[in-house]
Each structure stands twice: as C-alpha cells, then as structure tokens.
Write a protein that holds these residues in place. Structure first.
Motif, PDB file in Angstrom:
ATOM      1  N   TYR A 218       0.837  -1.214   0.000  1.00 59.96           N
ATOM      2  CA  TYR A 218       0.000   0.000   0.000  1.00 59.96           C
ATOM      3  C   TYR A 218       0.861   1.250   0.000  1.00 59.96           C
ATOM      4  O   TYR A 218       0.641   2.168  -0.785  1.00 59.96           O
ATOM      5  N   ASP A 219       1.866   1.298   0.877  1.00 63.72           N
ATOM      6  CA  ASP A 219       2.718   2.471   0.966  1.00 63.72           C
ATOM      7  C   ASP A 219       3.481   2.699  -0.334  1.00 63.72           C
ATOM      8  O   ASP A 219       3.655   3.844  -0.781  1.00 63.72           O
ATOM      9  N   GLY A 220       3.948   1.606  -0.941  1.00 62.76           N
ATOM     10  CA  GLY A 220       4.635   1.736  -2.221  1.00 62.76           C
ATOM     11  C   GLY A 220       3.725   2.307  -3.295  1.00 62.76           C
ATOM     12  O   GLY A 220       4.136   3.171  -4.091  1.00 62.76           O
ATOM     13  N   GLY A 221       2.472   1.840  -3.303  1.00 64.45           N
ATOM     14  CA  GLY A 221       1.514   2.371  -4.264  1.00 64.45           C
ATOM     15  C   GLY A 221       1.218   3.841  -4.038  1.00 64.45           C
ATOM     16  O   GLY A 221       1.100   4.630  -4.990  1.00 64.45           O
ATOM     17  N   ILE A 222       1.095   4.225  -2.761  1.00 61.53           N
ATOM     18  CA  ILE A 222       0.845   5.628  -2.430  1.00 61.53           C
ATOM     19  C   ILE A 222       2.009   6.504  -2.908  1.00 61.53           C
ATOM     20  O   ILE A 222       1.805   7.594  -3.475  1.00 61.53           O
ATOM     21  N   MET A 223       3.239   6.061  -2.673  1.00 56.36           N
ATOM     22  CA  MET A 223       4.395   6.864  -3.069  1.00 56.36           C
ATOM     23  C   MET A 223       4.501   6.988  -4.589  1.00 56.36           C
ATOM     24  O   MET A 223       4.903   8.038  -5.102  1.00 56.36           O
ATOM     25  N   MET A 224       4.132   5.933  -5.316  1.00 56.29           N
ATOM     26  CA  MET A 224       4.120   6.028  -6.782  1.00 56.29           C
ATOM     27  C   MET A 224       3.052   7.020  -7.240  1.00 56.29           C
ATOM     28  O   MET A 224       3.292   7.850  -8.132  1.00 56.29           O
ATOM     29  N   TRP A 225       1.884   6.931  -6.640  1.00 53.19           N
ATOM     30  CA  TRP A 225       0.801   7.883  -6.943  1.00 53.19           C
ATOM     31  C   TRP A 225       1.258   9.306  -6.630  1.00 53.19           C
ATOM     32  O   TRP A 225       1.030  10.239  -7.413  1.00 53.19           O
TER      33      TRP A 225
ATOM     34  N   THR B 104      10.995  20.826   1.760  1.00 49.88           N
ATOM     35  CA  THR B 104      11.073  21.812   2.842  1.00 49.88           C
ATOM     36  C   THR B 104      11.443  21.149   4.160  1.00 49.88           C
ATOM     37  O   THR B 104      12.217  21.690   4.956  1.00 49.88           O
ATOM     38  N   THR B 105      10.915  19.959   4.391  1.00 50.32           N
ATOM     39  CA  THR B 105      11.139  19.261   5.661  1.00 50.32           C
ATOM     40  C   THR B 105      12.618  19.043   5.944  1.00 50.32           C
ATOM     41  O   THR B 105      13.100  19.318   7.061  1.00 50.32           O
ATOM     42  N   LEU B 106      13.351  18.554   4.966  1.00 51.44           N
ATOM     43  CA  LEU B 106      14.750  18.194   5.211  1.00 51.44           C
ATOM     44  C   LEU B 106      15.625  19.417   5.516  1.00 51.44           C
ATOM     45  O   LEU B 106      16.409  19.378   6.479  1.00 51.44           O
ATOM     46  N   PRO B 107      15.520  20.522   4.759  1.00 46.20           N
ATOM     47  CA  PRO B 107      16.312  21.705   5.150  1.00 46.20           C
ATOM     48  C   PRO B 107      15.952  22.243   6.529  1.00 46.20           C
ATOM     49  O   PRO B 107      16.834  22.695   7.278  1.00 46.20           O
ATOM     50  N   VAL B 108      14.660  22.197   6.893  1.00 40.99           N
ATOM     51  CA  VAL B 108      14.262  22.661   8.225  1.00 40.99           C
ATOM     52  C   VAL B 108      14.874  21.766   9.292  1.00 40.99           C
ATOM     53  O   VAL B 108      15.466  22.239  10.273  1.00 40.99           O
ATOM     54  N   GLU B 109      14.778  20.459   9.116  1.00 42.70           N
ATOM     55  CA  GLU B 109      15.314  19.521  10.104  1.00 42.70           C
ATOM     56  C   GLU B 109      16.826  19.665  10.242  1.00 42.70           C
ATOM     57  O   GLU B 109      17.355  19.748  11.364  1.00 42.70           O
TER      58      GLU B 109
ATOM     59  N   LEU C 107      -0.459  19.753  -2.145  1.00 39.97           N
ATOM     60  CA  LEU C 107       0.896  19.554  -1.617  1.00 39.97           C
ATOM     61  C   LEU C 107       1.168  18.064  -1.472  1.00 39.97           C
ATOM     62  O   LEU C 107       0.566  17.397  -0.625  1.00 39.97           O
ATOM     63  N   THR C 108       2.093  17.546  -2.255  1.00 45.93           N
ATOM     64  CA  THR C 108       2.411  16.124  -2.216  1.00 45.93           C
ATOM     65  C   THR C 108       3.451  15.828  -1.132  1.00 45.93           C
ATOM     66  O   THR C 108       4.128  16.723  -0.626  1.00 45.93           O
ATOM     67  N   ILE C 109       3.576  14.551  -0.810  1.00 43.49           N
ATOM     68  CA  ILE C 109       4.566  14.116   0.177  1.00 43.49           C
ATOM     69  C   ILE C 109       5.971  14.467  -0.306  1.00 43.49           C
ATOM     70  O   ILE C 109       6.798  14.987   0.453  1.00 43.49           O
ATOM     71  N   LEU C 110       6.238  14.200  -1.581  1.00 42.32           N
ATOM     72  CA  LEU C 110       7.554  14.472  -2.148  1.00 42.32           C
ATOM     73  C   LEU C 110       7.891  15.958  -2.067  1.00 42.32           C
ATOM     74  O   LEU C 110       8.986  16.346  -1.645  1.00 42.32           O
ATOM     75  N   THR C 111       6.947  16.804  -2.436  1.00 46.81           N
ATOM     76  CA  THR C 111       7.196  18.247  -2.415  1.00 46.81           C
ATOM     77  C   THR C 111       7.393  18.748  -0.991  1.00 46.81           C
ATOM     78  O   THR C 111       8.265  19.582  -0.727  1.00 46.81           O
ATOM     79  N   LEU C 112       6.604  18.241  -0.049  1.00 47.64           N
ATOM     80  CA  LEU C 112       6.754  18.657   1.345  1.00 47.64           C
ATOM     81  C   LEU C 112       8.149  18.336   1.867  1.00 47.64           C
ATOM     82  O   LEU C 112       8.742  19.100   2.633  1.00 47.64           O
TER      83      LEU C 112
ATOM     84  N   LEU D 111       4.242  10.489  -6.651  1.00 48.22           N
ATOM     85  CA  LEU D 111       5.202  10.936  -7.671  1.00 48.22           C
ATOM     86  C   LEU D 111       4.467  11.433  -8.911  1.00 48.22           C
ATOM     87  O   LEU D 111       4.807  12.495  -9.463  1.00 48.22           O
ATOM     88  N   PHE D 112       3.464  10.692  -9.346  1.00 45.81           N
ATOM     89  CA  PHE D 112       2.705  11.118 -10.529  1.00 45.81           C
ATOM     90  C   PHE D 112       1.967  12.438 -10.273  1.00 45.81           C
ATOM     91  O   PHE D 112       1.896  13.302 -11.153  1.00 45.81           O
ATOM     92  N   LEU D 113       1.421  12.599  -9.076  1.00 42.85           N
ATOM     93  CA  LEU D 113       0.749  13.861  -8.748  1.00 42.85           C
ATOM     94  C   LEU D 113       1.745  15.022  -8.716  1.00 42.85           C
ATOM     95  O   LEU D 113       1.428  16.138  -9.147  1.00 42.85           O
ATOM     96  N   THR D 114       2.942  14.755  -8.208  1.00 48.96           N
ATOM     97  CA  THR D 114       3.982  15.786  -8.192  1.00 48.96           C
ATOM     98  C   THR D 114       4.327  16.215  -9.607  1.00 48.96           C
ATOM     99  O   THR D 114       4.450  17.425  -9.895  1.00 48.96           O
ATOM    100  N   LEU D 115       4.482  15.257 -10.509  1.00 50.25           N
ATOM    101  CA  LEU D 115       4.772  15.585 -11.910  1.00 50.25           C
ATOM    102  C   LEU D 115       3.599  16.310 -12.549  1.00 50.25           C
ATOM    103  O   LEU D 115       3.781  17.255 -13.327  1.00 50.25           O
ATOM    104  N   GLY D 116       2.377  15.885 -12.197  1.00 49.92           N
ATOM    105  CA  GLY D 116       1.195  16.560 -12.728  1.00 49.92           C
ATOM    106  C   GLY D 116       1.117  18.018 -12.306  1.00 49.92           C
ATOM    107  O   GLY D 116       0.692  18.891 -13.078  1.00 49.92           O
ATOM    108  N   ASN D 117       1.549  18.299 -11.082  1.00 48.10           N
ATOM    109  CA  ASN D 117       1.560  19.684 -10.594  1.00 48.10           C
ATOM    110  C   ASN D 117       2.510  20.566 -11.407  1.00 48.10           C
ATOM    111  O   ASN D 117       2.305  21.778 -11.521  1.00 48.10           O
TER     112      ASN D 117
END
Length: 291
Positions: A12-19, A260-265, A252-257, A21-27
């Motif tokens: 399930y998680d793998g499918g969500i992450m693939m989805w 920002t998350t990593l530079p803040v951390e 806002l996708t997981i990938l896009t978030l 990615l496609f949403l990120t590209l769509g944006n």
C-alpha cells in the motif's frame, strides 16, 4: 497475520508513493488554481467563507493537531470530535488545506495503523490521536509535553505567542513572515528546552522528521504568514477569507513537502539554546523545591 499485514502495508505504501510521484509531476505541467478558487466548489470554505466557528464544548474531543481541531470547530468534520470515520477524513483534509490526495490517504491510513484500527471499518475520537510517540510527540510547537500536560486538547498560549515572535521575514506590506531558518530556530529551542525540563523526553529520528514535516506546513500550506498562524494555531480557527496558499492543482504532495522538511530539520541547532534550556530547567525546579 502480523506478517501479512506488514506485507500488505508495504504494498500500500509503495503504491501511495508512486501515486504521489505522478501527482507531483502533474503539478509541474498543469496550471495552478486561481487565487480565491483553491478550496473546491461545494466544499466548506469555498470562496473563503468558512462554516461558523464554535469552540469545543464540555464533552467534546480534541487532539494535539491544530488542523484537525480547526476542522471540528468549523463543523467540517464532527463538531464533537467523536465517532469520525477514517474514510471521511482524507476528502476533508484535501478540500480544506489542499494537501494532495496521496498525502491525505497516507496519513489517515497511518493513523489507523498506529491506533490499531481498521481504516475501512472503524471510527475514532480526536483525542485518540494524542497517543504519545504514536502521532503526538515531545517538543511540539503548540503544546507542552505530555509528561507535563497530559491533556493535549488545547494549545499552550505562551508557546503559540513565542512561536509567532520568531518570524523575522516581512512581506511587501510589512506583515511578518516565517523564513525556513526561523522554523529551524524555534524547533531547536523547543527540543533543547523540552529535553532539559522533561525527564521523560523522547524524540526518535522518525518523530524528528515528523515534527519538521508538520512545521513545514508553515511555508507551504500557510504561506509563512504569522498573522494567520496566530489564529489557526492559537484559536484553532480558520480566518474568514483564508484559503490554502498551495495552489497546485493536485495539492501539496509528500515528495514536495520533503523538499522543505529536510532543510528545516537539518538546520536545527539545539546547542544554540543551551542557556535558555538551563534557565527553563532551573525555573522548573523552583516550584518543586519550594513545595
């Protein structure tokens, strides 16, 4: 059964992450939503007109999450905060804050797993989200640690005001804005002070990233605007006329978030707040010594 669940969750998680990615590209290839039309037509808040705000009443259930509490306070989800279907929540998070569908489904499935519930069949009360080191964690922006304040339903006002005071940026009109460095600084202080004052302090790496991801909604969903955040985090209310500052068509996708998350951390420097942590620890000892 546990092994089968783990395998199922992995797929399930793998499918969500693939989805995601496609949403990120769509944006990237699709036009952004017009200002004033980010909240979908037919969803509460369309055009900036949010349902009536009502603070929680006695017996209502609230969580450590300002966003979920705000939705309950406006009646977007159950005003009582009780008996909420997991399956109803993703659509409302997406419509209210314009997180991507992949993000919304992932976090709601994650919450169900953490609470050992069925996403498809079960309901939850908002206070269940306060499970310590499940979803709720130490060194919060808006709450005292659970060891110091077991009731996580309401924000700690001094923390909210201190958080707002860390905004050093300005927009063209002179209104305060948060920079990414401001966010790293306040998280560094929270962690240093929490560690010094809470003998049960714990913040594993996963929760550190989770904390920074939550904080990274400030420059994304909330557009860095300190005045809006004083209301949303302090009163858990959506200001009239407010809409998500993320205008991308798929949200806002997981990938896009994570961009920002990593530079803040990795910008957090707890050592910079050693003196503040010592003063907080000394202040915490005084009432105990006088008792």
């Amino acid at each position: 059964m546990t092994i089968l669940n783990s395998i199922s969750n992995g797929f399930y998680d793998g499918g969500i992450m693939m989805w995601d990615l496609f949403l990120t590209l769509g944006n990237i290839v699709r036009f952004s939503r017009p200002v004033g039309k980010v909240t979908p037509e037919g969803h509460p808040g369309y055009g900036g007109h949010w349902p009536e705000y009502r603070p929680p009443q006695e017996g209502d259930s609230r969580s450590c999450c300002p966003g979920l509490n705000a939705m309950a306070n406006h009646g977007i989800i159950s005003r009582s905060g009780r008996g909420i279907k997991f399956t109803d929540v993703p659509e409302h998070i997406h419509g209210t804050f314009n997180f991507s569908p992949s993000f919304c489904y992932y976090v709601c499935h994650f919450a169900a797993r953490t609470l050992n519930k069925s996403y498809g069949r079960d309901t939850f009360d908002l206070e269940e989200i306060n499970l310590h080191n499940g979803i709720e964690h130490d060194a919060s922006l808006t709450r005292l640690d659970t060891a110091l304040q077991p009731n996580q339903a309401a924000p700690h006002s001094p923390y909210v005001e201190e958080f707002i005071s860390f905004a050093t940026g300005k927009d063209a009109a002179g209104n305060p804005l948060f920079t990414n460095n401001d966010l790293s600084r306040i998280l560094g202080k929270r962690r240093a002070v929490s560690k010094a004052t809470n003998k049960n302090y714990s913040l594993q790496f996963a929760h550190r990233l989770f904390s920074s991801a939550n904080t990274s909604t400030v420059p994304t969903i909330f557009g860095r605007r300190a005045d809006d955040l004083r209301v949303i985090f302090g009163e858990e209310r959506l200001p009239e006329g407010w809409e998500s500052r993320v205008r991308r068509p798929y949200g806002l996708t997981i990938l896009t978030l994570n961009f920002t998350t990593l530079p803040v951390e990795f910008g957090i420097r707890e050592a910079d707040w050693a003196d503040d942590a010592k003063r907080a620890a000394d202040a915490a000892k005084q009432p105990a010594e006088s008792a």
